[in-house]
Design an enzyme around this catalytic site. Structure first.
Site, PDB file in Angstrom:
ATOM      1  N   ASN A 168       0.875  -1.172   0.000  1.00 54.73           N
ATOM      2  CA  ASN A 168       0.000   0.000   0.000  1.00 54.73           C
ATOM      3  C   ASN A 168       0.912   1.222   0.000  1.00 54.73           C
ATOM      4  OD1 ASN A 168      -1.772   2.072   0.505  1.00 54.73           O
ATOM      5  ND2 ASN A 168      -2.632   1.195   2.388  1.00 54.73           N
ATOM      6  N   ARG A 179      -2.496  -1.998  -3.438  1.00 50.48           N
ATOM      7  CA  ARG A 179      -3.694  -1.191  -3.203  1.00 50.48           C
ATOM      8  C   ARG A 179      -3.585   0.079  -4.045  1.00 50.48           C
ATOM      9  NH1 ARG A 179      -5.081   3.168   0.979  1.00 50.48           N
ATOM     10  NH2 ARG A 179      -7.348   3.238   0.884  1.00 50.48           N
ATOM     11  N   HIS A 238     -12.668   3.198   0.267  1.00 51.80           N
ATOM     12  CA  HIS A 238     -12.698   2.168   1.335  1.00 51.80           C
ATOM     13  C   HIS A 238     -13.439   0.922   0.842  1.00 51.80           C
ATOM     14  CE1 HIS A 238     -12.646   5.542   4.629  1.00 51.80           C
ATOM     15  NE2 HIS A 238     -11.410   5.152   4.361  1.00 51.80           N
ATOM     16  N   ARG A 272     -11.269  15.618   8.135  1.00 54.40           N
ATOM     17  CA  ARG A 272     -12.035  16.064   6.958  1.00 54.40           C
ATOM     18  C   ARG A 272     -13.449  16.443   7.358  1.00 54.40           C
ATOM     19  NH1 ARG A 272     -10.949  10.741   3.659  1.00 54.40           N
ATOM     20  NH2 ARG A 272      -8.728  10.595   4.105  1.00 54.40           N
ATOM     21  N   GLU A 316      -8.106  -5.167   5.314  1.00 51.60           N
ATOM     22  CA  GLU A 316      -7.980  -4.846   3.892  1.00 51.60           C
ATOM     23  C   GLU A 316      -6.842  -5.625   3.244  1.00 51.60           C
ATOM     24  OE1 GLU A 316      -8.819  -0.412   3.208  1.00 51.60           O
ATOM     25  OE2 GLU A 316      -8.657  -0.571   5.372  1.00 51.60           O
TER      26      GLU A 316
END
Ligand code: AMP
Length: 388
Positions: free
Chosen positions: A13, A82, A171, A232, A375
């Protein structure tokens, strides 16, 4: 599954300045090594500089060697990468060749913060591990099934088409993994369940999944839309951007930083780690309490909205750092929804565990779960399945 597919997968990743990795066996989930190489491209005050992603791959090799595993001899069956943005065309994992790298590059305008790091990681890893198949797994792929109405912004159609402006969702690997793990945990076929998944980490998103197929999600063109997150804003009036610019004279860069890095829980109370937020709420801090309330209010909006999208919901699952660990968030997000068939059991919710578990009452028509996400395992499985 053939014998080869039982070997380990190296999952990478890569971001612009960091490279996370895991070496794991997709069949069993056994993790042989994992770690992170940080500050790629930076000049460190002390220690060794990691000039680029090629150097990061070397550091990763050495870290894994320190754990007693020589990567070249480990029998790696695939490298799974990823990739955040797959654009309109990548709805499944793909075997990486030069054309795929070029296609991911073509998507950089849609994910200028994320795709360049992934591309650099792919290039470096393909050079280093040239004999192993490399597979790209996209964070947007699970949401390729969003119905047109759910993925379309009400902006001029030609503008949207020309520039590929639509809701993509992110996601996706986590939402996919958790929805399947929830079905497995309950001994049910994923195709028979209506589910809502709340991925609440530092980034946060929620999805509505009908029979294993995603039909709505809270993130959009970018990962800024939707829930209140660590730093965020999530949803704001789109007119806020104009206000920032016209009334406050803020530049595009300032608006970007404000909404992506200085907003959310951090903007509301100066803190984005829920462990600290909980402690401050317990100590009577009113900013932390307001931040929590705003976070929960937004969550409830989306849960209610996805109940309406699905018509009925069999399973609601909480996952990621906050979803797996922060008891009051789970309690408050679903409080008062008994009339809609959702009842969380306070005692079950208070249990701390790393395992999947039920937190709803026995007579709650909707089953509420905590399901730890993974993940890396999902990427490894998807990569192994593709090459098998
Ligand atoms: P994630 O992005 O999924 O790694 O989630 C990270 C966030 O989870 C942190 O910023 C914390 O706010 C939250 N969190 C709450 N409790 C814990 C915990 N016990 N361990 C890790 N993260 C936690």
């Amino acid at each position: 599954m053939n014998a080869q597919a039982n070997g380990p997968v190296l999952v990478i990743n890569a971001g612009s300045s960091s490279l996370k990795y895991q070496l794991l066996v997709p069949g069993t989930g056994e993790v042989w090594a994992k770690g992170i190489v940080e500050r790629i491209g930076e000049t460190p005050e002390q220690g060794e500089a990691v000039a680029d992603h090629g150097a990061a791959i070397q550091v990763m090799r050495r870290q894994i060697a320190d754990a007693g595993i020589v990567l070249e001899d480990a029998g790696i069956v695939a490298v799974g990468h990823r990739v955040v943005h797959g654009g309109p065309d990548f709805s499944d994992p793909v075997l990486i060749d030069d054309a795929v790298v070029a296609a991911i590059e073509d998507l950089v305008p849609l994910a200028p913060l994320h795709n360049p790091g992934a591309i650099a990681g792919i290039r470096a890893a393909r050079t280093r591990f040239a004999d192993v198949p490399h597979v790209a797994v996209f964070d947007t792929a699970f949401f390729a099934t969003l119905p047109t109405a759910a993925r379309t912004y009400a902006i001029p159609r030609e503008l949207a088409e020309r520039h590929r402006i639509r809701r993509y969702g992110f996601h996706g690997t986590s939402h996919r993994y958790v929805s399947r793990a929830a079905a497995d945990f309950l001994g049910r076929d994923v195709g028979s369940l209506n589910q809502i998944v709340l991925h609440l980490g530092n980034g946060a998103s929620i999805s509505a999944i009908r029979g294993g197929v995603a039909v709505d999600t809270s993130m959009g063109l970018t990962p800024l839309e939707g829930l209140v997150m660590g730093t965020r804003s999530g949803d704001v009036d789109p007119g806020l951007h104009l206000f920032f610019h016209y009334q406050l004279g803020m530049s595009v860069e300032q608006i970007d930083t404000t909404l992506n890095k200085l907003s959310g829980m951090k903007g509301l109370c100066g803190e984005n780690d829920f462990r600290q937020i909980e402690a401050r709420m317990d100590a009577g801090d009113e900013h932390a309490a307001l931040a929590f309330d705003v976070y929960i209010h937004r969550l409830k909006h989306y849960v209610g909205s996805y109940l309406a999208v699905l018509g009925s919901v069999d399973v609601i699952s909480f996952t990621a750092g906050v979803g797996e660990n922060t008891v009051p968030v789970r309690a408050a997000a679903l409080a008062g929804l008994e009339g809609l068939g959702i009842a969380v059991d306070a005692e079950r919710n208070a249990v701390r565990s790393k395992e999947a578990r039920v937190i709803s009452t026995d007579d709650s028509p909707t089953t509420v779960l905590v399901v730890p996400t993974n993940e890396e395992l999902d990427i490894a499985r998807q990569a192994a399945a593709l090459i098998a």
